[in-house]
Design an enzyme around this catalytic site. Structure first.
Site, PDB file in Angstrom:
ATOM      1  N   HIS A 176       0.812  -1.212   0.000  1.00 17.14           N
ATOM      2  CA  HIS A 176       0.000   0.000   0.000  1.00 17.14           C
ATOM      3  C   HIS A 176       0.850   1.269   0.000  1.00 17.14           C
ATOM      4  O   HIS A 176       0.310   2.366  -0.173  1.00 17.14           O
ATOM      5  CB  HIS A 176      -0.954   0.001   1.203  1.00 17.14           C
ATOM      6  CG  HIS A 176      -0.294   0.268   2.509  1.00 17.14           C
ATOM      7  ND1 HIS A 176       0.061  -0.731   3.401  1.00 17.14           N
ATOM      8  CD2 HIS A 176       0.091   1.436   3.113  1.00 17.14           C
ATOM      9  CE1 HIS A 176       0.620  -0.190   4.469  1.00 17.14           C
ATOM     10  NE2 HIS A 176       0.653   1.114   4.324  1.00 17.14           N
ATOM     11  N   ASP A 200      -0.563  -7.367   1.112  1.00 18.59           N
ATOM     12  CA  ASP A 200       0.089  -6.083   1.366  1.00 18.59           C
ATOM     13  C   ASP A 200       1.610  -6.208   1.338  1.00 18.59           C
ATOM     14  O   ASP A 200       2.282  -6.042   2.356  1.00 18.59           O
ATOM     15  CB  ASP A 200      -0.374  -5.509   2.699  1.00 18.59           C
ATOM     16  CG  ASP A 200      -0.170  -3.991   2.768  1.00 18.59           C
ATOM     17  OD1 ASP A 200       0.322  -3.415   1.772  1.00 18.59           O
ATOM     18  OD2 ASP A 200      -0.504  -3.390   3.802  1.00 18.59           O
ATOM     19  N   GLY A 280       4.241   5.921   8.875  1.00 15.46           N
ATOM     20  CA  GLY A 280       5.611   5.847   8.379  1.00 15.46           C
ATOM     21  C   GLY A 280       6.288   4.532   8.695  1.00 15.46           C
ATOM     22  O   GLY A 280       7.349   4.230   8.145  1.00 15.46           O
ATOM     23  N   SER A 282       4.918   1.664   8.010  1.00 16.07           N
ATOM     24  CA  SER A 282       4.458   0.686   7.026  1.00 16.07           C
ATOM     25  C   SER A 282       5.617   0.042   6.282  1.00 16.07           C
ATOM     26  O   SER A 282       6.562   0.722   5.859  1.00 16.07           O
ATOM     27  CB  SER A 282       3.536   1.351   6.001  1.00 16.07           C
ATOM     28  OG  SER A 282       2.226   1.419   6.478  1.00 16.07           O
ATOM     29  N   SER A 297       1.670  -3.672   8.017  1.00 18.09           N
ATOM     30  CA  SER A 297       0.581  -3.270   7.133  1.00 18.09           C
ATOM     31  C   SER A 297      -0.160  -2.077   7.708  1.00 18.09           C
ATOM     32  O   SER A 297      -0.118  -0.981   7.160  1.00 18.09           O
ATOM     33  CB  SER A 297      -0.381  -4.454   6.916  1.00 18.09           C
ATOM     34  OG  SER A 297      -1.502  -4.054   6.157  1.00 18.09           O
TER      35      SER A 297
END
Length: 483
Positions: A176, A200, A280, A282, A297
């Site tokens: 994502h 993801d 941030g 992720s 995720s």
């Protein structure tokens, strides 16, 4: 005659062995007789949920703790599918909780009004198989607007794990996070594969083919944690997460195959944890010791008040992309513990490969045993780090040998045999560990060299007595795939 193979009480397992043992046991019971399992980290016990007393007796005999519960795995799977049909509402998430034998549903602070009414109606229709809790945070994907990890100009995320893809350096992050290209500490990277939005993850290839990114995770204390294998998550597993916004935080896996309904869409098959994360983070690494577990995720909360965070399983991302963990010219894709017994005529498979000049693989070693790379017949692959064996390629004295590899003393003379330590094995595929006293096909003798049956592995002092069982330090085992 007394049954000398029966156990007096629950056995104590290390986590890698517990994972192998429980997965096999639950698989044999089937989805109608079992309802998952979890690991009691403090005592090393495996707790298996079952639906009848006969199954409970079997689980107890095999050395696990049995719990007779109401709902089977098959029934809870139906509950999750019905939630997918009736409660796919942004701000909600769910997973099966083996500790309660129910599907645990979480609703964030945005699930109000009609959304809440819809969720209430959907969960009430499923009766006692569902629990619902509220979260003060907002469920979201953790892509941020600032930081110094990986930057695409429109998003800031965190690097997950460095990998090798088609012989070139690459890394995994969250799907994502966007299409890139990504600026990193080793120059720019280009997205070559993405599973988003169904999963993801995304695979990013470094533009500089000469880059040598380390297979390690930043601990944000001036040191790093080397990563040498990839493992499946288990409920009860202790994990840590590293991300560029909030640094290093730890917690526990609380659910598997979880569904998170973000505003941008729903993603299933995730790992649910009580680890916190922030914007941030992720794509950042979820790991347990030297093992890669997941990619950050999204979730709710923050690292001041706490939170719940979901992770893409890294094993699924590696399988989907064909990438391998590792760096420096070799791959170290992890696998099952070295004590895993393969169901086909092959040696026990374990941690990953170490290419010529690269790091040796490191699947978890059985007691006194070895973690064996998955394709020892291919150039660039290797036998993993062994407790009483040796490391090939990166670590052995014959570090660059291929087809066959000689370990430590390079004393290998025929196709594909592996002489460990003393190099005293000379037949096709047998492996003599430590004392090299094993001579039968596919039968590894560990420490005492006492395994004589196909696929049986005697670990430490425990004689294995049937096909596929493995007797560990604490004594003999006679059930299939019992550890």
């Amino acid at each position: 005659m007394a049954d000398t193979d029966s156990t007096a009480g629950p056995r104590t397992f290390s986590l890698p062995v517990a994972t192998q043992f429980a997965a096999s046991l639950v698989g044999q019971l089937g989805a109608d007789k079992s309802a998952g399992w979890y690991y009691e980290h403090s005592g090393g016990k495996v707790v298996v949920n079952v639906t009848d007393q006969d199954s409970a007796d079997r689980v107890t005999r095999d050395g696990a703790v049995a719990r007779v519960v109401t709902y089977s795995a098959a029934q809870l799977d139906i509950v999750q599918r019905k939630l997918g049909d009736t409660a796919t509402i942004p701000g909600t998430s769910w997973h099966v909780d083996p500790r309660t034998d129910k599907v645990s549903v979480t609703a964030d602070r945005t699930v109000v009004g009609r959304k809440w009414d819809q969720l209430t109606a959907a969960t009430r229709a499923l009766g006692g198989a569902v629990t619902v809790k509220r979260s003060a945070g907002k469920l979201k994907e953790f892509a941020g607007n600032g930081g110094d990890s990986i930057n695409s100009g429109s998003a800031i995320c965190s690097l997950g794990f460095n990998v090798i893809y088609q012989g070139a350096p690459a890394f995994l992050t969250a799907g994502h996070c966007g299409e890139g290209p990504w600026d990193t500490g080793l120059g720019q990277g280009t997205v070559v594969s993405s599973g988003y939005p169904r999963s993801d993850y995304e695979l990013v290839k470094y533009d500089a083919v000469q880059a040598q990114p380390p297979s390690a995770v930043n601990l944000y204390n001036g040191s790093t944690q080397p990563i040498t294998q990839a493992v499946e998550a288990t409920v009860g597993m202790k994990v840590q997460r590293s991300g560029q916004t909030s640094g290093l935080h730890g917690g526990t896996v609380i659910g598997l195959n979880a569904t998170a309904n973000y505003e941008s869409g729903s993603i299933s098959g995730l790992i649910d944890t009580d680890v916190c994360a922030e914007d941030g983070d992720s794509g950042g690494a979820l790991f347990s010791g030297n093992a890669a577990v997941g990619l950050t995720s999204g979730g709710g909360g923050d690292c001041s008040s706490g939170g719940e965070t979901f992770f893409q399983p890294v094993t699924a991302a590696l399988q989907a992309t064909g990438a391998q963990l590792g760096s420096g010219g070799g791959s170290t894709t992890g696998g099952a513990a070295g004590s895993t017994v393969s169901p086909s005529p092959a040696p026990p498979t374990g941690g990953g490969a170490g290419g010529s000049g690269g790091a040796a693989g490191a699947g978890a070693a059985g007691s006194g045993g070895s973690a064996i790379g998955d394709t020892p017949d291919c150039p660039g692959d290797a036998i993993g780090v062994a407790a009483n064996g040796s490391a090939a390629y990166g670590g052995g004295s014959n570090g660059s040998a291929v087809n066959p590899p000689g370990y430590d003393d390079a004393a290998d003379w025929s196709d594909y045999p592996s002489g460990y330590g003393d190099g005293s094995v000379s037949g096709d595929y047998p492996s003599g560990y430590a004392d090299g006293s094993d001579r039968s096909g596919y039968s590894p003798g560990y420490d005492d060299g006492s395994a004589q049956d196909p696929y049986a592995s005697a670990y430490g002092d425990g004689p294995a007595q049937g096909s596929y069982p493995s007797g560990y330090d604490d004594g003999p085992v006679s059930g299939p795939a019992a550890y």
